[in-house]
Write an enzyme that holds these catalytic residues in place. Structure first.
Site, PDB file in Angstrom:
ATOM      1  N   VAL A 161       2.752  -5.677   3.220  1.00 13.63           N
ATOM      2  CA  VAL A 161       2.210  -6.665   4.133  1.00 13.63           C
ATOM      3  C   VAL A 161       2.632  -8.054   3.678  1.00 13.63           C
ATOM      4  O   VAL A 161       2.501  -8.409   2.501  1.00 13.63           O
ATOM      5  CB  VAL A 161       0.666  -6.579   4.206  1.00 13.63           C
ATOM      6  CG1 VAL A 161       0.124  -7.591   5.198  1.00 13.63           C
ATOM      7  CG2 VAL A 161       0.238  -5.177   4.612  1.00 13.63           C
ATOM      8  N   ASP A 190      -9.648   6.419   6.121  1.00 11.92           N
ATOM      9  CA  ASP A 190      -9.677   5.793   4.789  1.00 11.92           C
ATOM     10  C   ASP A 190     -10.673   4.636   4.794  1.00 11.92           C
ATOM     11  O   ASP A 190     -10.342   3.508   4.426  1.00 11.92           O
ATOM     12  CB  ASP A 190      -8.283   5.299   4.399  1.00 11.92           C
ATOM     13  CG  ASP A 190      -8.182   4.989   2.903  1.00 11.92           C
ATOM     14  OD1 ASP A 190      -7.342   4.172   2.520  1.00 11.92           O
ATOM     15  OD2 ASP A 190      -8.978   5.555   2.117  1.00 11.92           O
ATOM     16  N   GLY A 243       0.828  -1.203   0.000  1.00 13.64           N
ATOM     17  CA  GLY A 243       0.000   0.000   0.000  1.00 13.64           C
ATOM     18  C   GLY A 243       0.855   1.242   0.000  1.00 13.64           C
ATOM     19  O   GLY A 243       2.079   1.197  -0.175  1.00 13.64           O
ATOM     20  N   GLY A 244       0.186   2.362   0.233  1.00 13.11           N
ATOM     21  CA  GLY A 244       0.894   3.632   0.170  1.00 13.11           C
ATOM     22  C   GLY A 244       1.935   3.784   1.266  1.00 13.11           C
ATOM     23  O   GLY A 244       2.934   4.462   1.090  1.00 13.11           O
ATOM     24  N   LYS A 302       3.463  -6.192   8.829  1.00  9.77           N
ATOM     25  CA  LYS A 302       3.471  -4.989   8.004  1.00  9.77           C
ATOM     26  C   LYS A 302       4.755  -4.216   8.245  1.00  9.77           C
ATOM     27  O   LYS A 302       5.115  -3.920   9.381  1.00  9.77           O
ATOM     28  CB  LYS A 302       2.266  -4.100   8.326  1.00  9.77           C
ATOM     29  CG  LYS A 302       2.172  -2.870   7.406  1.00  9.77           C
ATOM     30  CD  LYS A 302       0.844  -2.159   7.574  1.00  9.77           C
ATOM     31  CE  LYS A 302       0.719  -0.994   6.594  1.00  9.77           C
ATOM     32  NZ  LYS A 302      -0.573  -0.316   6.708  1.00  9.77           N
ATOM     33  N   GLY A 359       3.049   0.946   3.413  1.00 11.40           N
ATOM     34  CA  GLY A 359       3.742  -0.248   3.871  1.00 11.40           C
ATOM     35  C   GLY A 359       3.480  -1.446   2.997  1.00 11.40           C
ATOM     36  O   GLY A 359       2.615  -1.443   2.124  1.00 11.40           O
TER      37      GLY A 359
END
Length: 722
Positions: A104, A213, A99-100, A120, A102
């Site tokens: 996973v 979010d 993701g933006g 993460k 991190g």
């Protein structure tokens, strides 16, 4: 910057977020219109951007350990972890996603027991200080939360290179919208899942966390005992309302937008906004509800980004979305039939189901001004539940016809019978009787209006005082807040008032001022009717040791009776807390005889937690069962459950001390004085180490103040002192 250059930059930024192919081409064709030169320039920028990404990706291996000046490291230093490698007690098995903020991984924990969890790790290709701060904010946010609909945090650490990571519950599920469509859930079934999401977000808000979010991708549906359960994940862009996290994580937040455009509130879309509160999440919940009902968001990402960032902000700030029923009614017939089929309905019935309450609820969430939205996620969830039970919905104008329609729907058979009787009686009514009834009704309306005006005025004054007290507690001016609360006679259930009373009760308890602490907690129990069962049982757990320390046996017996009456007949997930709070002092036989149902529920949830590898919850439930068996004079069982508690893998000092004291008391009852003395001395050592300094509130991992207070009271009992 010139307007043309700004537009070109905005279009490039928007197109860059779309994958190459049909979506990007369609977006450019629509956004550039009849300007082929503009489109050519943007496509050139996109090609250059892709080439640069390939260059940095291939160049990372060639650079190796070459010393690179820090100003050129941005975009290169992304730590990759090889599959099969080891990180502490975790073995990396699979990369789940990126993701933006991190990456996973699916990892396998090897000790103290094996289980599959998620790990993460932060990206360092962003600004390093900002990325680390956001990662730390997410770790702290999740560590403060314990809710069945929120992914739990188990561990945290750093790689050998110093990159921070944390380990959390592995949630393998399906996006909530995909799950609903795949299983063709009805509107009512979708609303049931949505209410659970509201409860999870309310729990986060009570811990001072704004998710920031909320979208289908961050709400996954898993199956537990064959039933769908939503799990809220990824607090990586969350904002905290607690002052310290704001200062540590977001000092330099004026920069890129944080969140997903289609689910973003108008205030969140303003660059550099530091004034977001829980009502921004209410807006995002409204978008989620809108999508669950209609299959689309109020504004699509393509619509929002078509005119650049400023146009997006203007659209979110000024454009009012269609109501869900109008959106469905205006859909093409084929699409409407498809959506109705996915909800096991017909087009006409689906539009009718959305019209009215659900339109009002969704549009109240989507209000442009935050103060016009629901105050809390619980209030939103309660309105949805009221709609499902044909009760009045706060978002809907409360005119007479609306209230009458709700009343009739709830009491169909009663009204049918009443209508028949009324028709038989109408013929015998005289004009004088009708006039008398009208006069009496007018007088009653006048009295009711006066009473309602007085009540509303009192409630407004009460809310204003509660808000003032809440602001003072946020500023740690507890004495001033306490003086305000002393003058208020709270008359209505209120989440905000409960939060203030809870804070003040804990403040008094930590100063060992037991009388005012007891007053605050007793008021808290009266007004806290809106929180989840998690928070409600925790409030009882806090009040119990305060009443015992106050040496008010009568008040404690009344409290114990009320707690058992409220919870003993229900199989609640946190029954162990009520069991422990009710047995803080020895109990008469009638009390013991009223508790087996709570003990059975606690044992069921112990085995569930133990099977799931949740050592933390299993240990607390084992300790509560040890207390129960000791008070019931089942000394062998008390010893067995104490040992189970002490054998759990996750340590907790106050829980350990309490289990050792129960073990000592039970061993002494069985005549094993040497074993009892050994366990007592071990517990006494733990407690003395804690009591060398001031008794602090603690953390979910190290123990709250009332857990230590519980151990202190049992220590006194073991010594034979009151």
């Amino acid at each position: 910057m010139k307007a043309s250059s700004q537009r070109e930059a905005d279009l490039f930024a928007a197109a860059r977020q779309l994958t190459a192919g049909g979506k990007r081409d369609a977006f450019l064709a629509r956004a550039c219109g009849g300007d082929p030169e503009l489109r050519a320039r943007i496509e050139g920028l996109l090609r250059t951007d892709a080439d640069a990404a390939d260059f940095f990706s291939s160049g990372r291996t060639a650079l190796g350990d070459l010393a690179i000046p820090s100003e050129f490291k941005h975009g290169l230093d992304i730590e990759e972890i090889a599959l099969g490698s080891r990180l502490g007690r975790y073995v990396i098995r699979e990369k789940l996603g990126e993701g933006g903020w991190g990456t996973v991984y699916l990892v396998e924990q090897e000790e103290p027991f094996r289980r599959r969890v998620a790990l993460k790790i932060v990206h360092l290709d962003l600004d390093s200080q900002t990325a680390r701060a956001r990662f730390e904010a997410e770790r702290q946010a999740l560590a403060m939360m314990d809710h069945p609909n929120i992914a739990r945090v188990y561990d945290a650490g750093a790689t050998p290179r110093g990159t921070p990571y944390f380990v959390l519950e592995l949630v393998q599920g399906t996006r909530i919208t995909d799950y609903c469509d795949r299983h063709r859930l009805t509107v009512a079934e979708r609303l049931d899942l949505f209410v659970q999401v509201c409860h999870a977000i309310q729990h986060a808000h009570q811990k001072g966390i704004v998710h920031g979010d909320i979208k289908p991708g961050n709400i996954l549906i898993t199956l537990q005992d064959g039933l769908p359960v939503p799990k809220v994940i990824d607090f990586g862009v969350s904002r905290t309302t607690e002052r310290q996290l704001q200062q540590d994580a977001f000092e330099d937040s004026i920069g890129p937008l944080i969140g997903t455009p289609a689910y973003m509130s108008p205030e969140q879309a303003q660059a550099g906004s530091l004034t977001l509160d829980t009502r921004s999440d209410i807006y995002s919940l409204g978008v989620l509800l809108y999508e669950l009902l209609t299959g689309a968001t109020p504004f699509t990402t393509e619509e929002l980004l078509a005119g650049g960032l400023e146009e997006m902000r203007f659209l979110l700030r000024e454009q009012t979305p269609q109501s869900p029923s109008h959106r469905m009614a205006g859909a093409p017939p084929a699409r409407l039939a498809e959506l109705a089929g996915l909800r096991r309905s017909t087009p006409r019935a689906l539009v009718a189901a959305l019209r009215g309450d659900l339109d009002a609820i969704a549009l109240k969430c989507l209000e442009k001004e935050p103060q016009r939205r629901y105050e809390t996620a619980n209030a939103l969830g309660m309105d949805v539940v009221c709609h499902q039970h044909d009760e009045r919905v706060l978002a809907h104008p409360a005119h007479r016809l609306y209230r009458l329609r709700k009343l009739v729907r709830r009491n169909r058979f009663v009204f049918a019978a009443g209508a028949a009787v009324t028709l038989a009686l109408v013929a015998g009514l005289t004009t004088s009787t009708w006039l008398l009834w009208r006069e009496r009704e007018a007088r009653q309306r006048a009295v009711a209006a006066e009473q309602r005006a007085t009540t509303l005025r009192q409630q407004a004054e009460e809310r204003e005082q509660v808000t003032q007290a809440q602001l003072l507690t946020n500023q740690e001016r507890y004495d001033e807040a306490d003086r305000i609360v002393e003058k208020i006679q709270l008359t209505q259930p209120s989440v905000e008032a409960a939060a203030v009373l809870r804070t003040l009760g804990e403040w008094h308890a930590l100063q060992r001022r037991w009388r005012p602490a007891a007053d605050r907690f007793q008021e808290l129990i009266q007004v806290n009717q809106l929180d989840t069962i998690d928070q409600a049982t925790l409030d009882y757990l806090e009040e119990a040791p305060v009443l015992v320390e106050l040496n008010d046996r009568t008040a404690y017996e009344r409290f114990r009776h009320d707690a058992i009456t409220r919870f003993a007949g229900r199989s609640v997930q946190f029954s162990d807390r009520i069991l422990k709070a009710s047995l803080l002092l020895p109990a008469e036989r009638d009390v013991i005889d009223s508790l087996p149902a709570l003990a059975e529920a606690t044992e069921v949830y112990f085995h569930q937690a133990d099977a799931a590898g949740d050592a933390f919850q299993a240990a607390w439930r084992a300790m509560s069962l040890a207390v129960w068996h000791y008070r019931a004079q089942h000394y062998a069982a008390a010893i067995e459950w104490s040992q189970r508690c002490l054998s759990c893998a996750e340590p907790n000092a106050p829980r350990t001390a309490t289990a050792q004291l129960i073990l000592a008391l039970a061993e002494n009852r069985r005549g094993k004085t040497a074993d009892a003395q050994r366990e007592f001395e071990a517990a006494d050592t733990l407690i003395q180490e804690k009591c060398r300094g001031p008794l602090v509130r603690g953390t979910p991992v190290q123990g709250f103040w009332f857990d230590w207070e519980y151990a202190l009271l049992l220590q006194r009992e073991a010594r034979g002192r009151p």
